[in-house]
Design an enzyme around this catalytic site. Structure first.
Site, mmCIF file in Angstrom:
data_model
loop_
_atom_site.group_PDB
_atom_site.id
_atom_site.type_symbol
_atom_site.label_atom_id
_atom_site.label_comp_id
_atom_site.label_asym_id
_atom_site.label_seq_id
_atom_site.Cartn_x
_atom_site.Cartn_y
_atom_site.Cartn_z
ATOM 1 N N GLU A 275 2.193 -17.762 -0.139
ATOM 2 C CA GLU A 275 3.694 -17.539 0.194
ATOM 3 C C GLU A 275 4.527 -17.419 -0.620
ATOM 4 O O GLU A 275 5.439 -16.549 0.462
ATOM 5 C CB GLU A 275 3.438 -18.851 1.447
ATOM 6 C CG GLU A 275 2.575 -19.061 2.100
ATOM 7 C CD GLU A 275 2.173 -17.874 3.091
ATOM 8 O OE1 GLU A 275 2.761 -17.292 3.145
ATOM 9 O OE2 GLU A 275 0.995 -18.345 4.121
ATOM 10 N N ASP B 22 -8.829 -12.586 3.447
ATOM 11 C CA ASP B 22 -7.945 -10.897 2.980
ATOM 12 C C ASP B 22 -7.533 -9.722 1.696
ATOM 13 O O ASP B 22 -7.311 -9.303 1.566
ATOM 14 C CB ASP B 22 -6.884 -10.650 4.712
ATOM 15 C CG ASP B 22 -6.140 -11.840 3.988
ATOM 16 O OD1 ASP B 22 -6.017 -12.363 2.930
ATOM 17 O OD2 ASP B 22 -5.343 -12.338 5.613
ATOM 18 N N GLU C 169 -0.476 -6.860 11.317
ATOM 19 C CA GLU C 169 -1.053 -5.874 10.624
ATOM 20 C C GLU C 169 -1.663 -4.742 11.774
ATOM 21 O O GLU C 169 -1.933 -3.739 10.815
ATOM 22 C CB GLU C 169 -3.210 -6.896 10.806
ATOM 23 C CG GLU C 169 -2.756 -7.949 9.445
ATOM 24 C CD GLU C 169 -1.758 -9.664 10.064
ATOM 25 O OE1 GLU C 169 -1.464 -9.182 11.455
ATOM 26 O OE2 GLU C 169 -1.465 -10.809 9.696
HETATM 27 C C1 DMJ Z 1 1.228 -12.626 6.211
HETATM 28 O O1 DMJ Z 1 2.469 -13.094 5.467
HETATM 29 C C2 DMJ Z 1 0.857 -11.834 5.197
HETATM 30 O O2 DMJ Z 1 0.242 -10.017 5.834
HETATM 31 C C3 DMJ Z 1 -0.688 -12.533 5.024
HETATM 32 O O3 DMJ Z 1 -0.842 -11.154 4.034
HETATM 33 C C4 DMJ Z 1 -1.094 -12.875 6.098
HETATM 34 N N1 DMJ Z 1 -0.692 -13.257 7.019
HETATM 35 C C5 DMJ Z 1 0.618 -12.620 7.227
HETATM 36 C C6 DMJ Z 1 0.530 -12.261 8.654
HETATM 37 O O4 DMJ Z 1 -0.117 -12.224 9.527
#
Ligand code: DMJ
Length: 543
Positions: free
Chosen positions: A169, A305, A443
């Site tokens: 994060e 992801d 997304e």
């Molecule tokens: C974001 O912090 C980033 O896109 C991360 O890769 C995945 N999740 C969140 C948003 O949903």
């Protein structure tokens, strides 16, 4: 070789979508994007000599109508872009008023929340969105706030406080935000801050395999895993760092940062045959002490992801990428693995097929997380410079099919907002909600942005606009920011009292950019990290 597929030029270094020159930019938009969108006969593509006077008059009237509606649409899209910017202004002002310096704003409580170590995550995450939207005064003020000698941000990045932070994060939000602020504005302090912080985070890589643990204490350097993983590291965490660390090395001329993450990539690449996952894919957990993958869940949603996203983003963007062809090969192999194991169809409407992505293991074969809606954007990037035109076309087609499902996740709910997690039912084709919350995730609008840039199809702008309007209705807490909601099935949903920092970093940025000319943050010149922070591309494009 698949086409590059992104038209336009770059961003004004002084910031913004050239608001001061907006009419000129609008005219340019029409000139560049227009011919793709105006019906062919309006461009004079029909043999007029064979017509009677009457049909000529009809053709002229049609041409006039098409031009009028085209101009009306251009003006409407410019207004939409300005409305998104107004939302950003409202959210950022509320953050400044009630949560200045805290990680995030709690709009209902009008207070700050600190889920990322109290580093001022929203402040850093929002920086480049302010810049891209031309809010230069706010950008300068936010940067000045970070530079204040006694700020909590400075204390944390220097390791003066005993605080555990998430490597993933803080990498995507803080390092990413600082690097993009530097790339956009040239501010050297932002780069220095990024380097200072990376030096603290580096301790997480001190494991026997060199694969970092997910959390690290910025003062002591002690690193540790989340308890539920039983000591394992998470693929999306350690596998989504090279874009930031390689960019940091390039900007500082210090190879030590990219050495860490290049080593991580080598470990992953080496495990291709032995990871236990189907060809091209990887399990979501890795044992950093034993040096091997562990755990059976394979997903393009949570925990997996952005690793797949970074395969293509690093390959497309980094000029000095070591083992460059391996990155591309691993991306194409991952897409093969995805098609064979994770991609499913649930609905056909006329010529249109709706596809979805569900994990192996975890929540099961018919489920899809909203998180996985980033995949269409990734596939559009994969189509650019794909090994063959056939593969490029296939990637774009799959992207469109998955995006249909993501948009349907919004359209199927009374709130107009997507659940965080759904189950797809085939007969009759429908969706059941697994998790009804909506936490302002980016997304879907991210993918609509990439699809619009690729195809110029107005429907992607219209989808994004519908979603934005639903967000405005459900999220807005007048005078104190925008919050997520607890249940999308309600037309008047209760709020979750949290304005996510990624709402300002990603959701609003992609919504704004989809209504901008393709010149603004051109995709051949900028790469967006997984938190939507743009870095300048250093790879020379092949023509
Ligand atoms: C974001 O912090 C980033 O896109 C991360 O890769 C995945 N999740 C969140 C948003 O949903």
């Amino acid at each position: 070789m698949g086409g590059r597929g992104f038209d336009g030029r770059g961003i004004d270094r002084n910031g913004g979508a050239r608001d001061a020159r907006v009419q000129g930019a609008r005219d340019a938009t029409v000139r560049r994007e227009g011919l793709e969108s105006v019906p062919r006969r309006a461009r004079g593509g029909v043999d007029a000599s064979a017509r009677t006077n009457e049909t000529r008059a009809e053709a002229r009237a049609e041409t006039r109508d098409a031009r009028t509606s085209f101009w009306a649409r251009v003006r409407a899209d410019a207004r939409r872009r300005d409305e998104v910017k107004a939302a950003m202004r409202e959210c950022f002002e509320a953050y400044g008023q009630f949560a200045r310096g805290h990680d995030e704003l709690a709009p209902k409580s009008r207070a700050g929340r600190d889920d990322f170590g109290g580093v001022g995550a929203t402040l850093v995450d929002a920086l480049d969105t302010l810049f891209v939207m031309g809010m230069r005064r706010e950008f300068d003020e936010a940067l000045a706030m970070l530079k204040e000698p006694g700020s909590a941000f400075r204390a944390l990045i220097h390791g003066d406080v005993d605080r555990d932070v998430s490597l993933f994060e803080t990498n995507i939000r803080i390092l990413g935000g600082l690097l993009s602020a530097h790339d956009l504005s040239g501010d050297t302090d932002a780069l220095e801050f990024a380097e200072t912080f990376a030096a603290r985070l580096s301790a997480a890589f001190h494991t026997s395999s060199g694969i970092p643990r997910s959390f690290v204490n910025v003062k002591t350097g002690r690193s540790f895993a989340l308890p539920w993983t039983q000591g394992k590291s998470i693929l999306a965490d350690f596998g989504s760092m090279h874009l930031e660390w390689s960019t940091l090395s390039a900007r500082t001329n210090n190879p030590v940062y990219e050495a860490h993450t290049a080593h991580v990539f080598e470990q992953i690449a080496r495990a291709r045959q032995s990871s236990g996952a189907p060809h091209g894919l990887f399990p979501h957990l890795y044992d950093p002490d034993a040096g091997r993958f562990a755990g059976g869940v394979i997903s393009f949603g949570a925990l997996g992801d952005s690793f797949y996203e970074y395969l293509i983003k690093c390959w497309r963007s980094l000029g000095d990428l070591k083992d460059s062809e391996t990155w591309r090969e691993m991306f194409d192999a991952a897409m093969e693995g995805m098609k064979a194991n994770l991609l499913h169809e649930w609905k056909r409407e006329g010529d249109e097929v709706f596809s979805y992505l569900s994990p192996i293991g975890g929540s099961g074969p018919d489920s899809m997380e909203h998180l996985a809606c980033f995949a269409p954007g990734m596939l559009v990037l994969g189509a650019a410079e794909a090994p063959t035109q056939e593969l490029a076309d296939e990637y774009v087609e799959i992207a469109k099919r998955i995006a249909r499902t993501c948009v349907a996740m919004y359209d199927s709910q009374p709130s107009g907002l997507a659940p965080d997690h759904v189950r797809l039912l085939k007969s009759p084709p429908s969706m059941a909600t697994i998790d009804a919350k909506n936490i302002q995730r980016p997304e879907t609008v991210e993918s609509l942005f990439y699809l619009y840039r690729k195809t110029g199809d107005q429907k992607y702008r219209d989808d994004a606009w519908r979603i934005f309007q639903s967000m405005k209705k459900a999220y807005r807490v007048p005078g104190s920011g925008w919050q997520g909601i607890r249940d999308v099935s309600s037309s008047a949903p209760a709020g979750d009292d949290k304005m996510q920092s990624f709402f300002l970093a990603e959701t609003l940025k992609y919504l704004y950019l989809i209504f901008c000319d393709g010149d603004v943050m051109h995709l051949d010149e900028w790469v967006f990290n997984t938190e939507a922070h743009p870095f300048r591309i250093t790879k020379t494009r092949r023509s």
